[in-house]
Design an enzyme around this catalytic site. Structure first.
Site, PDB file in Angstrom:
ATOM      1  N   GLN A   1      82.240  70.938  -7.794  1.00  0.00           N
ATOM      2  CA  GLN A   1      81.248  69.882  -7.967  1.00  0.00           C
ATOM      3  C   GLN A   1      81.768  68.846  -8.959  1.00  0.00           C
ATOM      4  OE1 GLN A   1      77.395  69.705 -10.439  1.00  0.00           O
ATOM      5  NE2 GLN A   1      76.663  70.395  -8.443  1.00  0.00           N
ATOM      6  N   TYR A  17      70.964  63.170 -13.204  1.00  0.00           N
ATOM      7  CA  TYR A  17      72.233  62.922 -13.861  1.00  0.00           C
ATOM      8  C   TYR A  17      72.721  61.510 -13.507  1.00  0.00           C
ATOM      9  CZ  TYR A  17      71.969  67.937 -14.757  1.00  0.00           C
ATOM     10  OH  TYR A  17      71.552  69.177 -15.158  1.00  0.00           O
ATOM     11  N   HIS A  39      69.249  65.828  -9.957  1.00  0.00           N
ATOM     12  CA  HIS A  39      68.685  66.287 -11.227  1.00  0.00           C
ATOM     13  C   HIS A  39      68.655  65.233 -12.326  1.00  0.00           C
ATOM     14  CE1 HIS A  39      69.801  70.571  -9.788  1.00  0.00           C
ATOM     15  NE2 HIS A  39      68.503  70.378  -9.632  1.00  0.00           N
ATOM     16  N   ARG A  46      75.103  66.275  -3.553  1.00  0.00           N
ATOM     17  CA  ARG A  46      73.953  67.094  -3.966  1.00  0.00           C
ATOM     18  C   ARG A  46      72.823  66.154  -4.389  1.00  0.00           C
ATOM     19  NH1 ARG A  46      73.428  72.097  -8.395  1.00  0.00           N
ATOM     20  NH2 ARG A  46      73.012  73.555  -6.702  1.00  0.00           N
ATOM     21  N   ALA A  70      79.778  72.407 -12.571  1.00  0.00           N
ATOM     22  CA  ALA A  70      79.848  70.972 -12.801  1.00  0.00           C
ATOM     23  C   ALA A  70      81.131  70.610 -13.540  1.00  0.00           C
ATOM     24  CB  ALA A  70      78.629  70.512 -13.596  1.00  0.00           C
TER      25      ALA A  70
END
Length: 685
Positions: A105, A175, A173, A223, A63
């Site tokens: 990412q 985020y 997730h 993603r 990340a």
């Protein structure tokens, strides 16, 4: 059929937008801690080079923040800094040398901030606190949103300048972008909220900015959490709708599917779920997305740790690519070994989470409990290059009980130089090494010594290898970990040519004639002074071994929140025993990785186990509250089950200490965890 034939679908090349991968196996984005001043280190380059050399089709860099407000920790890569460009170039050169493509990412955590003090203020679509990290964000202004979108554009431009092959935008997730997608976290009153299409607007504008910044020739993907697994969170239908929208608009060359949500304790477990969570848990959700959006290129990842399972996903059309990140953490050479007919040498991932994501959550560089070379590629090399070392009295005297820094590696040798001299598999011609105890430390020492050219005898008084891990494997929480460890380690012992002698009680006399002796006899349960008042008393280890011998109801007295107390409670409750767990630790399972602990607590609740928090066993017997000191009588029970810590099983050491080549490794030096046992066993020879 050859391995290549059995894995034909998985090993076939694939085009992702303008980029071609040599196969479908991907090391997906995961935090390594091998980052300094928000830039990749030489250790990170070595780490990814090893996975490329081992055969991965692509590695996705961890990340990478697109804005200073998006830094998860002090070890997060800053993709907005111009200094990242030469770092990308070095990483790209390192992996492309082996035919692997480099993806990055692009990430912003929003309210999910786990940085140490002093903490930066968290930002999010709306001022909604996060349960797991206890962060309390402010709502982004319209100007700040525009600045963030420009940050994605800048990060994409810098990545393209650095020559990366592809970019993956994190929408997963819980985020930042996922916070815009969800009505739970997006309570704005502007154009970024409203019906689902309005909540998707931020994601679309970000992806448009990324495409604009990256230009031609760079693959762009997204993603997504196919199911956040949290009440009111995004589910499969939401993911299918978002995937279709991005695919139809030409904004995503691929979509990477994962599970879970960072902000919820239970849902966060699915970011990297340990056993007994189902293997290849992404299969059914990914199949639903495939059915809904048949033309999308899908990357599926979540606990896919076997090449055969990955092959099935691709061969059935469920996914086009497969993330095998934890399998490649455990053995970066998984593909290369398999294709070379060396499957017996593969180090299997056991799903413990201890040193991979566990190290990340502890602020440490990545490691692997079963492969001590992971994260140490620059100093220890990879499994392809054994550490050849002189085994003799001089080295033993210098390194008695592993007092040196294990990360320092073998003195005077470049770990990348390969294995000079004789073939380590030839056996017989090198120094003679005796290893006493075939638990994880002893097995690791035996394998390493044999691969370094020694003639190795491994003795174990029990009828099987494994030590405490074998015992833990009787309980649900460690059954799969034990199965994988046992299969992998047994095969590697045979492949290395180790002479394994089971059912042998070692003695000091047995050491005569050996150049080196490694004592790895582990630990045993601690038995505190106790007046049981007529109650039956047994150790947690014995309760795990034979739950039928424990009279109900049972009180498990757990001193520190380790595996044995929880495994004893679960094993007993699963066999119909009424169980209470008195735990002295602030949190049951305190010493375990949080995702493993989360699953334990869920299972124990389902089994009806009563937990008495913050109570330790004291004489009387009574229970004592560890904070207030208040004592109370024991609850009604028939059996006390003790999980009160461990002590070294070191009775042999006084008679071996004078041997010029004797060292200790693992719990016999001091009871700790699987990680230290295997690391010390590996470094002991």
């Amino acid at each position: 059929m050859s391995a290549r034939g059995r894995l034909a679908a998985l090993l076939a090349p694939i085009d992702i937008g303008p980029v071609t991968l040599r196969n479908r196996v991907v090391s997906t984005s995961h935090q390594t801690g091998l980052v300094h001043d928000h830039l990749p280190t030489d250790d990170l380059i070595a780490y990814h080079r090893a996975r490329a050399a081992g055969g991965a089709g692509a590695v996705f860099l961890e990340a990478t923040a697109v804005h200073r407000t998006g830094l998860l920790t002090s070890h997060t890569i800053g993709g907005y800094e111009p200094a990242i460009v030469p770092a990308y170039r070095r990483l790209g050169e390192a992996v492309r040398e082996h035919g692997t493509r480099l993806f990055v990412q692009l990430f912003h955590g929003g309210r999910e901030v786990i940085a140490e003090a002093p903490r930066a203020p968290a930002v999010a679509p709306s001022a909604v606190p996060s349960l797991r990290f206890k962060s309390e964000p402010r709502a982004l202004t319209a100007a700040e949103i525009a600045d963030l979108i420009d940050g994605y554009r800048t990060a994409a431009r810098l990545a393209a300048e650095g020559g990366v092959d592809g970019l993956e935008v994190s929408l997963s997730h819980g985020y930042l972008i996922a916070q815009f997608l969800s009505s739970q976290t997006n309570r704005r009153e502007d154009r970024f909220n409203g019906p689902p299409e309005a909540r998707l607007r931020f994601a679309i504008e970000v992806l448009q900015a990324v495409r604009d910044g990256a230009g031609e020739g760079v693959a762009i993907g997204a993603r997504l959490s196919v199911d956040e697994l949290t009440p009111g969170g995004l589910g499969v239908e939401d993911c299918a709708r978002i995937t279709a929208r991005l695919h139809d608009a030409g904004l995503a060359d691929f979509v990477s599917l994962v599970l879970g949500n960072s902000s919820q304790p239970a849902a966060s477990t699915w970011i990297a779920p340990p056993p007994p969570a189902p293997a290849a848990a992404i299969t059914l959700p990914a199949a639903a997305i495939r059915a809904a959006v048949p033309g999308a290129t899908l990357l599926a990842t979540t606990r896919i740790v076997d090449l055969e399972a990955a092959e099935l996903l691709v061969a059935t059309g469920t996914a086009d690519l497969v993330g095998m990140t934890r399998a490649l953490i455990a053995d970066p050479e998984l593909i290369a070994k398999t294709l070379a007919g060396r499957a017996a040498d593969v180090i299997e991932c056991i799903g413990c989470n201890q040193s991979c994501i566990g190290h990340y959550h502890a602020g440490l560089p990545i490691g692997c409990a079963v492969n001590p070379r992971t994260g140490r590629e620059r100093t220890l090399g990879t499994d392809a290059a054994p550490r050849l070392r002189a085994v003799g009295a001089g080295e033993a005297a210098r390194s008695r009980d592993l007092g040196r820094d294990p990360a320092a590696g073998a003195p005077g040798r470049d770990p990348a130089a390969g294995a000079p001299g004789r073939d380590p598999a030839a056996g017989g011609a090198g120094p003679r090494v005796l290893v006493i105890g075939a638990g994880p430390a002893g097995a690791a020492a035996a394998i390493e010594a044999a691969r370094n050219g020694a003639s190795v005898t491994l003795v174990e008084r029990e009828a099987e290898i494994g030590g405490q891990l074998r015992l833990a494997g009787l309980a649900p929480g460690h059954a799969e970990a034990w199965e994988r460890y046992h299969r992998s380690t047994s095969a590697r012992l045979r492949s290395a040519g180790v002479e394994l002698r089971l059912g042998v009680e070692a003695s000091a006399e047995l050491a005569a004639g050996f150049d080196r002796v490694v004592l790895a006899t582990g630990a045993r349960p601690y038995s505190p002074p106790l007046d049981a008042g007529g109650l039956a008393v047994t150790q947690a280890w014995d309760a795990i071994l034979d739950p039928s011998s424990v009279a109900s109801p049972a009180l498990v007295c757990d001193w520190g929140g380790g595996w044995d107390g929880l495994d004893a409670a679960e094993r007993l409750a699963g066999c119909g025993c009424a169980v209470m767990l008195a735990c002295a630790a602030p949190v049951p399972g305190e010493t375990l990785h949080q995702y493993q602990r989360n699953l334990y607590l869920s299972r124990l609740d389902g089994l009806g186990v009563t937990i008495l928090h913050h109570h330790e066993l004291s004489r009387g017997p009574r229970l004592r509250h560890v904070f207030s000191g208040r004592t109370v009588p024991l609850p009604e029970c028939a059996t006390l089950v003790l999980a009160q810590g461990r002590v070294p099983a070191d009775e042999l050491w006084p008679s071996l200490e004078s041997h010029p080549g004797a060292v200790r490794a693992g719990d016999v030096l001091g009871p700790r965890t699987l990680e230290e046992a295997i690391l010390e066993g590996t470094m002991s020879v």
